[in-house]
Design a protein around this motif. Structure first.
Motif, short mmCIF file in Angstrom:
data_model
loop_
_atom_site.label_atom_id
_atom_site.label_comp_id
_atom_site.label_asym_id
_atom_site.label_seq_id
_atom_site.Cartn_x
_atom_site.Cartn_y
_atom_site.Cartn_z
N PRO A 27 31.00 64.88 13.41
CA PRO A 27 32.08 64.91 12.32
C PRO A 27 32.80 62.87 13.13
O PRO A 27 33.26 63.23 13.45
N GLN A 28 33.10 63.24 11.86
CA GLN A 28 34.48 62.19 11.83
C GLN A 28 35.45 62.69 12.82
O GLN A 28 36.35 61.95 13.12
N GLN A 29 36.04 64.04 12.60
CA GLN A 29 37.57 64.07 13.63
C GLN A 29 37.05 65.53 14.77
O GLN A 29 37.88 66.47 14.02
N PRO A 30 36.52 65.54 15.61
CA PRO A 30 36.04 66.30 16.28
C PRO A 30 37.31 66.20 17.48
O PRO A 30 38.54 65.34 17.73
N GLU A 31 36.79 66.84 18.46
CA GLU A 31 38.88 67.34 19.08
C GLU A 31 38.16 67.24 20.78
O GLU A 31 36.82 66.72 21.19
N GLY A 327 29.75 71.87 20.94
CA GLY A 327 28.63 71.18 19.85
C GLY A 327 29.59 70.22 18.84
O GLY A 327 30.38 69.75 19.63
N THR A 328 29.11 70.26 17.71
CA THR A 328 29.28 69.32 16.78
C THR A 328 30.94 68.97 16.92
O THR A 328 31.86 68.56 15.63
N ASP A 329 31.30 70.79 16.96
CA ASP A 329 33.19 70.84 16.49
C ASP A 329 33.66 70.63 17.49
O ASP A 329 35.08 71.29 17.14
N GLY A 330 32.84 70.74 18.61
CA GLY A 330 33.73 70.67 20.11
C GLY A 330 33.52 71.56 20.71
O GLY A 330 32.87 72.04 20.54
N GLY A 331 34.23 71.36 21.69
CA GLY A 331 33.86 72.27 23.09
C GLY A 331 35.34 72.96 23.06
O GLY A 331 36.19 72.76 22.91
#
Length: 614
Positions: A27-31, A327-331
């Motif tokens: 994503p463009q805005q991950p964490e 993952g792509t949403d973050g850790g």
């Protein structure tokens, strides 16, 4: 906040054996994955190979950095000097099938190659006779030195090194060493009779679509394998079902590492898959007692790119008392005992997120920042209780993904510029000092020459590459054996020194018609499967990590049947585990039965188990 598009309907799992549906683009805005945002770089990009200092008190990049010295042996004078790569000299590329290159004046067990004395008479040329005499003396000294070095290069080690992270059951092994010396120190013992018999087999379950069943574990009491919306524990000797753990959905992630008392982290879907998509997001994290089949806890988190929705994960691992999922949403990370979050995904201005984590003896994050087409990837050993980086190594330009082969010592694999071309996901290995973040050695692994594999989009997915004894062990690709006959393929296992990046002289040879498949480390030894030729049984051997000599532990019965449980598995799509005289092969994908299936079709198995007499 921009959310990523959902996966397309009826999307099958990744053919390389990953969990669930294919991973969407980052994503463009991950964490950040550590529970607090990180600051953007304050200095220009220094290029890879430079360690970034750990944050104090807040994480950040751009601290002044010092370039470590070059590594490796000096280049022979008759050859041109290699150009530094990122501040470090590359080791010379080994020749075909990994035979070691002869460097100029290496040190053999403390014995340096002697240098001819100066010519008498103030630099006059030596006579032909005197040159012959000097050459003979040099040769004798070399032979003595090399002989002493070989005599001290092998042997059994002392006590087995402790693994504080529990047991590693995955393909990559771990960072354990074999006591005081190279090799030895393993737990696996040679049985009284190495001849094995088929213990049991389990046919594939019926499914409506391609279903990922990756993950398997051995304990003293059970062999555990995902089923359909469940985990199943089998009697390790007879194959009877000991317990079944129903889940809300399909297992979509399984830790390679388990605790000393046989607890394992898993990922699973919140609901069951239904037509026509046969897809559900992988959002639930839990810990299972593998002995009893009890789900000790399960939870999910929000945040990062997922916003108010549940974060989706691709993989899960374990280090000490911390369960970490990425993952792509973050850790995110969780307390092993109760599932309480240690940190959650968070959005940030630098588009940074944790792709995933390597576990075992330490916890290492692979962190990606920037835009999808030009990312920056860093390797960060982190505090497993807080997620704070302990050190940092920046991967070179052109790296989009990285996989952790071992966390201690820290070894990372990557495909620079997506140039591997053979699906292996590896062009280079990086040996990194986990305390300082400095590069120790860059090991180029020609994909046409070496057979280790990593799934690029997952951090802890490598197979056939093992780390121990201060070495990286990789098999060569199959090649023609000594007879030159059809079906006479064979290969070797080559070792690289993690400090210098160079191949060591010792290697293991599979022998004509057999192929080495490294499974895991056992102290300072390698547990290796020998894939057999047609009609023969496979073997499990222990390879001494110092001398590279093999010892037979198990040999399967010969079987020329098309329904042979052993030969029915494709090794690139199977998991192989060996422990204490028991050998298990299990599938990673299960397919929908063919509409025009015939009773004469080759049988497909979920599990095949072989065992020696106990």
């Amino acid at each position: 906040m921009t959310q990523p598009p959902p996966p397309p309907p009826n999307q099958p799992p990744d053919p390389q054996g990953g969990f669930g549906a294919p991973t969407p683009p980052p994503p463009q805005q991950p964490e950040p994955g550590y529970g607090y945002p990180q600051q953007p770089p304050t200095q220009p990009d220094q290029g890879y190979g430079y360690p970034a200092q750990p944050p104090a008190p807040e994480p950040g990049y751009g601290y002044p950095q010092q370039q470590p010295p070059a590594y490796g042996y000096p280049t022979a004078p008759q050859q041109p000097q290699q150009q530094p790569y990122g501040g470090y000299q590359q080791p010379q590329q080994p020749p075909a099938y990994g035979y070691p290159t002869q460097p100029q004046q290496p040190q053999y067990g403390g014995y340096a190659q002697p240098t001819p004395p100066p010519a008498p008479g103030g630099g006059k040329k030596l006579s032909a006779q005197l040159q012959i005499v000097i050459a003979a003396v040099v040769a004798v000294v070399l032979i003595v030195g090399v002989g002493i070095w070989y005599a001290n290069s092998g042997g059994d080690g002392g006590d087995e090194a402790k693994n504080t992270g529990g047991t590693s059951q995955g393909s990559t092994g771990g960072g354990s060493t074999g006591g005081n010396g190279l090799g030895g120190g393993g737990k696996e013992k040679v049985p009284a009779d190495t001849k094995a018999k088929l213990a049991f087999q389990v046919t594939e379950p019926k499914v409506s679509d391609i279903t990922d069943v990756s993950g398997s574990w051995i304990t003293d009491k059970a062999f555990v394998k995902p089923g359909v919306n469940s985990l199943v524990g089998y009697d390790p000797d007879k194959g009877g079902v000991l317990w079944t753990l129903p889940l809300t959905g399909q297992v979509c992630g399984a830790s390679r590492h388990i605790t000393a008392d046989n607890k394992a982290p898993i990922l699973f879907e919140a609901t069951k898959r239904v037509a026509p998509r046969y897809y559900q997001p992988c959002t639930e994290v839990g810990v299972v007692d593998l002995n009893t089949g009890k789900l000790l806890w399960s939870t999910s988190v929000t945040g990062g790119n997922a916003g108010d929705q549940k974060a989706r994960f691709n993989e899960v691992t374990l280090s000490g008392a911390t369960v970490a999922a990425g993952g792509t949403d973050g850790g995110a990370a969780f307390d092993l005992a109760n599932g309480n979050p240690r940190w959650k995904p968070q959005a940030n201005d630098q588009n940074c997120y944790d792709m995933g984590y390597g576990g075992g003896e330490a916890l290492v994050a692979v962190r990606k920042c920037g835009q999808y087409d030009s990312p920056s990837v860093t390797i960060q050993p982190i505090n497993p209780m807080t997620g704070a980086p302990l050190s940092q190594f920046k991967m070179p330009t052109g790296v989009k993904y990285a996989s952790v082969v071992s966390t201690k010592p820290l070894v990372v694999a990557t495909d620079i510029g997506d140039s591997a071309g053979d699906g292996s996901g590896i062009t280079d290995f990086f040996s990194i000092d986990e305390k300082s973040g400095k590069l120790k050695a860059k090991i180029t692994a020609d994909p046409d020459q070496y057979a280790a594999r990593c799934r690029p989009t997952e951090v802890e997915s490598c197979s056939k590459a093992l780390v121990g004894n201060g070495r990286l062990y990789v098999p060569t690709e199959e090649h023609e054996g000594s007879t030159g006959e059809y079906g006479d393929e064979t290969n070797e296992i080559i070792a690289f020194d993690l400090t210098t990046g160079r191949t060591v002289p010792e290697k293991a040879d599979a022998g004509d018609k057999y192929t080495f498949v490294p499974l895991r480390m056992d102290g300072g030894n390698l547990i290796v499967y020998k894939e057999p030729p047609y009609g023969q049984g496979g073997r499990i051997v222990s390879v001494d990590g110092g001398t590279m000599k093999e010892t037979l532990l198990l040999e399967n019965p010969a079987n020329k049947s098309l329904d042979s449980p052993e030969s029915s598995f494709s090794l690139n799509g199977a998991e192989l585990l060996y422990r204490d005289g028991r050998f298990f092969i299990s599938a990673t994908l299960v397919s929908k039965p063919r509409e025009n299936a015939s009773p004469n079709d080759i049988k497909e198995y979920l599990i095949a188990s072989f065992a020696v007499a106990r």
